[in-house]
Design a protein around this motif. Structure first.
Motif, mmCIF file in Angstrom:
data_model
loop_
_atom_site.group_PDB
_atom_site.id
_atom_site.type_symbol
_atom_site.label_atom_id
_atom_site.label_comp_id
_atom_site.label_asym_id
_atom_site.label_seq_id
_atom_site.Cartn_x
_atom_site.Cartn_y
_atom_site.Cartn_z
ATOM 1 N N ASP A 62 -0.827 0.275 -9.929
ATOM 2 C CA ASP A 62 -0.243 1.236 -9.220
ATOM 3 C C ASP A 62 0.420 0.468 -8.111
ATOM 4 O OD1 ASP A 62 -2.769 0.457 -7.833
ATOM 5 O OD2 ASP A 62 -3.537 2.261 -7.879
ATOM 6 N N HIS A 63 -0.239 -0.241 -7.726
ATOM 7 C CA HIS A 63 0.260 -0.847 -6.191
ATOM 8 C C HIS A 63 1.858 -1.712 -6.311
ATOM 9 C CE1 HIS A 63 -3.598 -0.065 -4.753
ATOM 10 N NE2 HIS A 63 -3.091 -0.448 -3.486
ATOM 11 N N ILE A 64 1.928 -2.402 -7.315
ATOM 12 C CA ILE A 64 3.037 -3.360 -7.409
ATOM 13 C C ILE A 64 4.041 -2.857 -8.524
ATOM 14 C CG2 ILE A 64 1.919 -5.498 -6.608
ATOM 15 C CD1 ILE A 64 2.446 -4.851 -10.259
ATOM 16 N N GLY A 106 -1.067 5.528 -13.253
ATOM 17 C CA GLY A 106 -0.765 6.250 -11.768
ATOM 18 C C GLY A 106 -1.537 5.389 -10.660
ATOM 19 N N ILE A 107 -1.371 6.153 -9.718
ATOM 20 C CA ILE A 107 -2.462 5.632 -8.464
ATOM 21 C C ILE A 107 -3.860 5.737 -8.766
ATOM 22 C CG2 ILE A 107 -2.685 5.947 -5.937
ATOM 23 C CD1 ILE A 107 0.311 7.138 -5.776
ATOM 24 N N VAL A 108 -4.377 5.041 -8.472
ATOM 25 C CA VAL A 108 -5.941 4.933 -8.895
ATOM 26 C C VAL A 108 -6.533 6.350 -8.466
ATOM 27 C CG1 VAL A 108 -6.823 3.317 -6.974
ATOM 28 C CG2 VAL A 108 -8.001 3.399 -9.105
ATOM 29 N N HIS A 109 -6.451 6.851 -7.196
ATOM 30 C CA HIS A 109 -6.758 7.982 -6.753
ATOM 31 C C HIS A 109 -6.523 9.355 -7.190
ATOM 32 C CE1 HIS A 109 -8.663 4.715 -4.617
ATOM 33 N NE2 HIS A 109 -7.814 4.490 -3.849
ATOM 34 N N VAL A 110 -5.325 9.053 -7.832
ATOM 35 C CA VAL A 110 -4.775 10.100 -8.554
ATOM 36 C C VAL A 110 -5.337 10.379 -10.094
ATOM 37 C CG1 VAL A 110 -2.764 11.456 -9.356
ATOM 38 C CG2 VAL A 110 -2.769 10.256 -7.005
ATOM 39 N N GLY A 127 -11.609 -1.192 -4.928
ATOM 40 C CA GLY A 127 -10.904 -2.118 -3.805
ATOM 41 C C GLY A 127 -9.717 -1.621 -3.035
ATOM 42 N N ASP A 128 -9.783 -0.581 -2.557
ATOM 43 C CA ASP A 128 -8.634 0.230 -1.810
ATOM 44 C C ASP A 128 -9.186 1.284 -0.836
ATOM 45 O OD1 ASP A 128 -5.609 1.021 -2.003
ATOM 46 O OD2 ASP A 128 -6.880 2.599 -1.498
ATOM 47 N N SER A 129 -8.891 1.335 0.396
ATOM 48 C CA SER A 129 -9.547 2.011 1.345
ATOM 49 C C SER A 129 -9.507 3.385 1.114
ATOM 50 C CB SER A 129 -8.674 1.695 2.811
ATOM 51 O OG SER A 129 -8.265 0.379 3.077
ATOM 52 N N SER A 345 2.435 8.912 -2.774
ATOM 53 C CA SER A 345 1.282 8.269 -2.032
ATOM 54 C C SER A 345 -0.056 9.197 -2.662
ATOM 55 C CB SER A 345 1.086 8.078 -0.811
ATOM 56 O OG SER A 345 0.586 9.303 -0.150
ATOM 57 N N CYS A 346 -1.157 8.375 -2.563
ATOM 58 C CA CYS A 346 -2.612 9.084 -3.085
ATOM 59 C C CYS A 346 -2.827 10.080 -2.122
ATOM 60 C CB CYS A 346 -3.604 8.008 -3.014
ATOM 61 S SG CYS A 346 -3.808 7.286 -1.805
ATOM 62 N N THR A 347 -2.185 10.291 -1.049
ATOM 63 C CA THR A 347 -2.578 11.448 -0.129
ATOM 64 C C THR A 347 -1.830 12.646 -0.821
ATOM 65 O OG1 THR A 347 -2.592 9.810 1.641
ATOM 66 C CG2 THR A 347 -2.617 12.380 2.300
ATOM 67 N N GLY A 405 3.705 5.684 -9.166
ATOM 68 C CA GLY A 405 3.167 4.395 -8.509
ATOM 69 C C GLY A 405 2.916 4.486 -7.128
ATOM 70 N N CYS A 406 2.489 3.627 -6.465
ATOM 71 C CA CYS A 406 2.148 3.598 -4.809
ATOM 72 C C CYS A 406 3.602 3.544 -3.981
ATOM 73 C CB CYS A 406 1.355 2.543 -4.332
ATOM 74 S SG CYS A 406 -0.385 2.550 -4.992
ATOM 75 N N SER A 407 4.670 3.094 -4.503
ATOM 76 C CA SER A 407 5.869 2.869 -4.013
ATOM 77 C C SER A 407 5.845 2.751 -2.776
ATOM 78 C CB SER A 407 6.399 4.635 -4.316
ATOM 79 O OG SER A 407 7.919 4.406 -3.807
ATOM 80 N N MET A 408 6.472 3.555 -1.850
ATOM 81 C CA MET A 408 6.850 3.148 -0.125
ATOM 82 C C MET A 408 5.647 3.373 0.499
ATOM 83 S SD MET A 408 10.067 4.381 1.882
ATOM 84 C CE MET A 408 11.436 3.442 0.755
ATOM 85 N N CYS A 409 4.334 3.620 0.060
ATOM 86 C CA CYS A 409 3.333 3.913 0.961
ATOM 87 C C CYS A 409 2.930 2.629 1.566
ATOM 88 C CB CYS A 409 2.169 4.457 0.194
ATOM 89 S SG CYS A 409 0.515 4.500 0.976
ATOM 90 N N LEU A 410 2.949 1.598 0.538
ATOM 91 C CA LEU A 410 2.614 0.188 1.198
ATOM 92 C C LEU A 410 3.752 -0.744 0.739
ATOM 93 C CD1 LEU A 410 0.302 -1.426 2.053
ATOM 94 C CD2 LEU A 410 -0.570 -1.601 -0.275
ATOM 95 N N ALA A 411 4.625 -0.232 -0.017
ATOM 96 C CA ALA A 411 5.619 -1.283 -0.239
ATOM 97 C C ALA A 411 5.518 -2.581 -0.716
ATOM 98 C CB ALA A 411 6.770 -1.271 1.123
ATOM 99 N N GLY A 433 5.149 -1.890 10.188
ATOM 100 C CA GLY A 433 5.508 -2.740 9.068
ATOM 101 C C GLY A 433 4.697 -2.292 7.783
ATOM 102 N N ARG A 434 4.234 -1.103 7.618
ATOM 103 C CA ARG A 434 3.454 -0.588 6.703
ATOM 104 C C ARG A 434 4.337 -0.285 5.306
ATOM 105 N NH1 ARG A 434 -1.494 0.475 3.980
ATOM 106 N NH2 ARG A 434 -1.281 2.313 2.765
ATOM 107 N N GLN A 435 5.459 0.180 5.620
ATOM 108 C CA GLN A 435 6.371 0.649 4.703
ATOM 109 C C GLN A 435 7.568 -0.470 4.081
ATOM 110 O OE1 GLN A 435 7.376 4.832 6.228
ATOM 111 N NE2 GLN A 435 6.741 5.185 3.805
HETATM 112 S S1 SF4 Z 1 -3.157 4.240 0.062
HETATM 113 FE FE1 SF4 Z 1 -1.040 3.998 -0.760
HETATM 114 S S2 SF4 Z 1 -1.092 1.704 -1.387
HETATM 115 FE FE2 SF4 Z 1 -3.116 2.617 -1.212
HETATM 116 S S3 SF4 Z 1 -3.938 3.409 -3.224
HETATM 117 FE FE3 SF4 Z 1 -2.947 5.043 -1.914
HETATM 118 S S4 SF4 Z 1 -0.753 5.097 -2.445
HETATM 119 FE FE4 SF4 Z 1 -1.536 3.290 -3.078
#
Ligand code: SF4
Length: 469
Positions: A62-64, A106-110, A127-129, A345-347, A405-411, A433-435
């Motif tokens: 997802d992230h990359i 997709g994004i792991v939390h989705v 391994g993700d907050s 983003s996963c939110t 994907g995670c796209s511009m959430c973490l860039a 710098g997050r994005q």
């Molecule tokens: S916070 Fe952002 S980078 Fe981390 S899993 Fe969710 S979408 Fe991906």
């Protein structure tokens, strides 16, 4: 003794108490992705260890992943290497992976919830907050670091400090144009970004009870932004209805048996809490962050703070944030010109988020100076949105319609802000710098607010926007 869901799930998964006071906790489900696993697998190999429970481990990427062109090999060689390493590691360990060809990446939390992997009463680590997302189902779910990923791969256990439980009750009907994102930004603004340290947050009250699973996931997702490692909602009929028929949920009579158990692990009526907080949901208005952490937000019709009018202890942090953001203390947040609009983003990248954003933009066009992108949280969300024609609504309005994907959430991919661009974003972090640009600026808000900002070219109140409520 009556107990909270947290206490029950913790107790059921306790292997033993460790001499240092920690708990050795069994992890029911381990979700892995390409970023926090390569070193963990290397450490396992170096010690001659194997993955203890491959069938309790699920991988995705997802992230990359690029979201514009996902053909292999990726143009970004580092991203290609990371995905290749994950593919090699899961193949050797016999772990199921939902890759770009699976239709379920997709994004792991989705993908965890949409596949029915996430279930009430589980312990879930990743391994993700933002693993706290899975707490929406009544799971105890938390993010872990790379060395803990190694521990879970090797033993399916973790050494953990127990948490206290704070019940956050939100009552009242949300006004039109107010979303789960506004509720959780409100919670974080009131309790602070460190207010949840040492706590699990239990979200309760009729506002939460009336929320869909997508909305509950948005709430639990950002628990970590309030300092709480775990956030959860007690399972109810909404939870059970969501899980029925999902690919990894039990089927037939086994589902009914599981559902009965899921109901039983909800917090008991007379459970005691270490702390309680109450919020009036009916009073919440759309929120926008003005600063450099998710606690620094105001209602869209308010002004950013003036340092000298703030409590002495907060002045330096406010001044630093205002300087970075280029805001003058006391200026309205409404009218802030944006350069980029990001729905993802996963939110906030689930189907209901995309529906709300599409409803706002339908019949409008993105402002000439704005780059706007919609990045579905998963391939399944993308396909479902396309079946409803949402992709056409977005593209006709001038949005870019991207791969999951995670796209511009973490860039950590090619989707990045440039220079001092300002981004209206449905993601979860507005750190410096997050994005992707060290000087880029992020304004967090709901997907509907992002959509309205994309069209207006500046921050607007979605409640005043045509189609906005
Ligand atoms: S916070 Fe952002 S980078 Fe981390 S899993 Fe969710 S979408 Fe991906």
């Amino acid at each position: 003794m009556p107990g909270t869901l947290f206490e029950k799930v913790w107790s059921l998964h306790t292997v033993r108490k460790l001499p240092n006071g920690q708990t050795q906790l069994f992890v029911g489900l381990h979700l892995i992705h390409e970023v926090t696993t390569p070193q963990a697998f290397d450490m396992l190999r170096a010690r001659g260890l194997k993955v203890r429970f491959p069938d309790r481990t699920i991988a995705t990427v997802d992230h990359i992943v690029p979201t514009r062109d996902q053909r292999r090999p990726f143009g970004d060689l580092m991203a290609e290497d990371m995905l290749s390493a994950l593919e090699r590691n899961v193949r050797e360990a016999g772990i199921t992976m939902f890759d770009l060809h699976s239709g379920a990446q997709g994004i792991v939390h989705v993908i965890g919830p949409e596949l029915g992997l996430t279930q009430p009463g589980m312990t879930i680590a990743c391994g993700d907050s933002h693993t706290s997302t899975h707490g929406a189902f009544g799971a105890v779910a938390f993010g872990i670091g790379t060395s803990q990923v190694r521990d879970v791969l090797a033993s399916q256990c973790l050494a953990m400090d127990p948490l206290k439980v704070r019940r956050i009750r939100v009552n009242g009907r949300l006004a039109p144009g107010v979303y789960a994102k506004d509720v959780i930004l409100d919670v974080i603004q009131r309790l602070g970004v460190n207010g949840g340290a040492g706590y699990a947050y239990e979200y309760a009250g009729d506002t939460i009870a009336q929320m869909s699973m997508d909305e509950r996931m948005t709430i639990c997702n950002m628990s970590i932004e309030g300092g709480a490692r775990v956030g959860y909602v007690n399972p109810d009929e909404t939870t059970i209805d969501f899980l029925r028929g999902r690919r990894f949920a039990p089927a037939g009579q086994a589902f009914e048996t599981a559902a009965a158990w899921w109901r039983s692990i909800a917090s008991d009526r007379h459970a005691t809490y270490d702390d309680e907080v109450a919020l009036d949901g009916a009073a919440i208005r759309p929120r926008v962050t003005w600063g450099i952490n998710p606690g620094q937000s105001v209602y869209v019709d308010e002004r950013v703070p003036v340092p000298t009018e703030a409590p002495a202890a907060e002045r330096a942090a406010i001044a630093e944030a205002l300087e970075f953001m280029g805001f003058d203390g006391g200026q309205p947040i409404k009218g802030t010109r944006i350069d980029v609009a990001f729905v993802g983003s996963c939110t906030n990248s689930r189907l209901s988020d995309l529906r709300e954003a599409a409803r706002v933009v339908r019949g409008h066009h993105v402002a000439r100076h704005v780059q706007a992108l919609v990045v579905p949280g998963s391939q399944s969300v993308r396909a479902a949105a396309e079946r409803e024609g949402l992709d056409r609504v977005f593209t006709e309005a001038g949005f870019e319609w991207r791969g999951a994907g995670c796209s511009m959430c973490l860039a950590m991919n090619q989707d990045k802000l440039e220079g001092r661009q300002i981004c209206a974003s449905s993601s979860n972090r507005n750190f410096k710098g997050r994005q992707g640009s060290p000087t880029g600026r992020t304004l967090l808000m709901s997907p509907a607010m992002v959509a309205a900002a994309a069209v207006a070219g500046e921050v607007v109140d979605v409640r005043e926007f045509a189609n906005g409520d």
